[in-house]
Enzyme design. Structure first.
Site, PDB file in Angstrom:
ATOM      1  N   LYS A 191       0.858  -1.183   0.000  1.00 44.80           N
ATOM      2  CA  LYS A 191       0.000   0.000   0.000  1.00 44.80           C
ATOM      3  C   LYS A 191       0.893   1.232   0.000  1.00 44.80           C
ATOM      4  O   LYS A 191       1.654   1.469   0.949  1.00 44.80           O
ATOM      5  CB  LYS A 191      -0.901  -0.012   1.235  1.00 44.80           C
ATOM      6  CG  LYS A 191      -1.821   1.187   1.286  1.00 44.80           C
ATOM      7  CD  LYS A 191      -2.869   1.011   2.364  1.00 44.80           C
ATOM      8  CE  LYS A 191      -3.704   2.261   2.515  1.00 44.80           C
ATOM      9  NZ  LYS A 191      -4.664   2.149   3.604  1.00 44.80           N
TER      10      LYS A 191
ATOM     11  N   LYS B  30      -2.038  -1.484  -4.041  1.00 45.26           N
ATOM     12  CA  LYS B  30      -2.927  -0.327  -3.976  1.00 45.26           C
ATOM     13  C   LYS B  30      -2.107   0.949  -3.963  1.00 45.26           C
ATOM     14  O   LYS B  30      -1.154   0.996  -3.172  1.00 45.26           O
ATOM     15  CB  LYS B  30      -3.741  -0.457  -2.702  1.00 45.26           C
ATOM     16  CG  LYS B  30      -4.598   0.707  -2.358  1.00 45.26           C
ATOM     17  CD  LYS B  30      -5.253   0.458  -1.033  1.00 45.26           C
ATOM     18  CE  LYS B  30      -5.923   1.721  -0.588  1.00 45.26           C
ATOM     19  NZ  LYS B  30      -6.438   1.626   0.733  1.00 45.26           N
TER      20      LYS B  30
END
Ligand code: PBG
Length: 334
Positions: free
Chosen positions: A205, A258
Site C-alpha cells: 500500500k 494499492k
C-alpha cells in the site's frame, strides 16, 4: 519467442485479425467478468442516511437500513463481493469502536448476509475511521512529535478481525500497514477458532494522494501529519516485494497492491514473484474520481476509460479488482 521466426510483412499482416468484432473476440487475451470485481461500501452509523459522495459519482454514505437496494443492485449484476468501510458516530484515541461487537460494521455484515448470503463480504481492518486523530493506529508522543505506535495497534487489529468473523465476514483485509499485522491477526483468528477465515493483505500500500476522495467519504483523514511513516514511498518498487514476502511468511492468503492504475509495474512484479498467490488490486477513489471528473467535462468517455483501465489492471496480473466503476461498467460487460 523469436521475432525472426514469425515472418514479416507483406506475408504477415496483423490487421487481418482485427477486422471484425468476432475475430477480435477470438484472440482477446484478457476478459473482465463480474466475478473479478469487488465494490467498496461506506456504511454510516445512524438511520435514513443516503448521502451522495460528491467526488465519487454513483457512491453514497449509507446507513444500514438503506443497504438493501444497493446490495440487490450489486447481486443483480453478479458482482462477486463487497468491502466494507465503517463511519461510526463516536471516535476516540484508541479506536475502541472498531472492534465492538455492535459496531456499525458488525451490524452491516449481519444485514448483508441476511439479504445476500452468497455475496462475498470483505472487511477492511484499520483504525483511521475510528480514531479521533485519523491515524491508522494508536499514537504516542515522543519528544514533541506524535508517532503511530506499531505494536499496541496489532492487538486492536486482531480484535477487529475476530469481531467481524464472529458475525459472518468471509475475508478480512488489513490496510493499516503496521509491521507484523498479518501474524497478529492470524494468531487472533486462530485462537478464536477462526482458522478457516482467510486474510487478504493490503501488503503493498503506497502513500498516495489518490486516497483523497476516500478520506472524505470515510471521514478518516489524519488530523495532523500524513501517513508517510507507515505507507510505502511511491518511488520504491523492491520494497513492495519485501512487504509481500513478509506478509506471506506471516500467513497472508491473498495479496493486494494499492493504488492500481499508477502501479501496474508493481502488480506485474508481485505476480511474477509469487505466481501461486491470488493477487488483488485496488483501483482507488482518486483514480476513479479523476476519470469521472474528466468525463463530466466531456474530455473523455468515463465508462470506456474505466473498462480500459480495469482490463489493463487485470492484464498486468491482478486476479481481482476492488474498484468504484462496477455499477457503471458491468452492464457493458454483458
Ligand atoms: C484505510 C484505507 C484507505 C483506503 C482504503 N483503506 C485510506 C488511507 O489509507 O488513507 C483508500 C481507498 C481509496 O482511496 O479508495 N487505511
Amino acid at each position: 519467442m523469436s521475432v525472426t521466426n514469425l515472418g514479416q510483412y507483406p506475408d504477415v499482416r496483423l490487421r487481418r485479425l482485427r477486422r471484425t468484432p468476432a475475430l477480435r473476440k477470438l484472440i482477446r487475451q484478457t476478459l473482465l467478468t463480474p466475478n473479478d470485481l469487488v465494490s467498496p461500501l461506506f456504511i454510516k452509523e445512524g438511520r435514513n442516511i443516503k448521502t451522495p459522495i460528491s467526488s465519487m459519482p454513483s457512491h453514497f454514505q449509507l446507513s444500514i437500513d438503506q443497504l438493501k437496494d444497493e446490495i440487490k443492485t450489486l447481486t443483480s449484476l453478479n458482482i462477486l463481493g463487497v468491502i466494507l468501510f465503517g463511519i461510526p458516530e463516536k471516535k476516540d484515541s484508541v479506536a475502541s469502536g472498531s472492534y465492538a461487537p455492535n459496531s456499525v460494521i458488525c451490524d452491516a455484515i449481519k444485514t448483508i448476509k441476511d439479504i445476500a448470503p452468497d455475496l462475498l463480504v470483505i472487511t477492511d481492518l484499520c483504525c483511521c475511521e475510528y480514531t479521533d486523530h485519523g491515524h491508522c493506529g494508536v499514537i504516542h508522543q515522543k519528544g514533541n512529535v506524535w508517532e503511530v505506535d506499531n505494536d499496541p495497534t496489532l492487538e486492536i487489529l486482531a480484535r477487529q478481525a475476530v469481531a467481524h468473523a464472529e458475525v459472518g465476514a468471509d475475508l478480512v483485509a488489513p490496510s493499516g500497514m503496521m509491521d507484523g499485522q498479518i501474524q497478529a491477526i492470524r494468531k487472533g483468528l486462530d485462537q478464536s477458532n477462526f482458522s478457516d477465515i482467510p486474510i487478504l493483505s493490503y501488503a503493498v500500500k503506497y502513500c498516495s494522494t489518490f486516497y483523497g476522495p476516500f478520506r472524505e467519504a470515510a471521514e478518516g483523514a489524519p488530523k495532523f501529519g500524513d501517513r508517510k511513516t507507515y505507507q510505502i514511498d511511491p518511488a520504491n518498487a523492491d520494497e513492495a516485494l519485501r512487504e509481500a514476502a513478509l506478509d506471506l511468511k506471516e500467513g497472508a492468503d491473498l495479496l493486494m497492491v494499492k493504488p492500481a492504475q499508477t502501479y501496474l509495474d508493481i502488480i506485474y512484479r508481485i505476480k511474477q514473484a509469487f505466481p501461486g498467490v491470488p493477487l488483488g488490486a485496488y483501483h482507488v477513489s482518486g483514480e476513479f474520481s479523476a476519470i469521472m471528473a474528466a468525463g463530466e467535462k466531456g474530455w473523455l468517455d468515463p465508462i470506456a476509460t474505466g473498462l480500459e483501465v480495469l482490463t489493463s489492471i487485470k492484464r498486468s496480473g491482478a486476479d481481482f479488482i476492488i474498484n468504484y466503476f462496477n455499477k457503471l461498467i458491468v452492464p457493458k460487460l454483458i
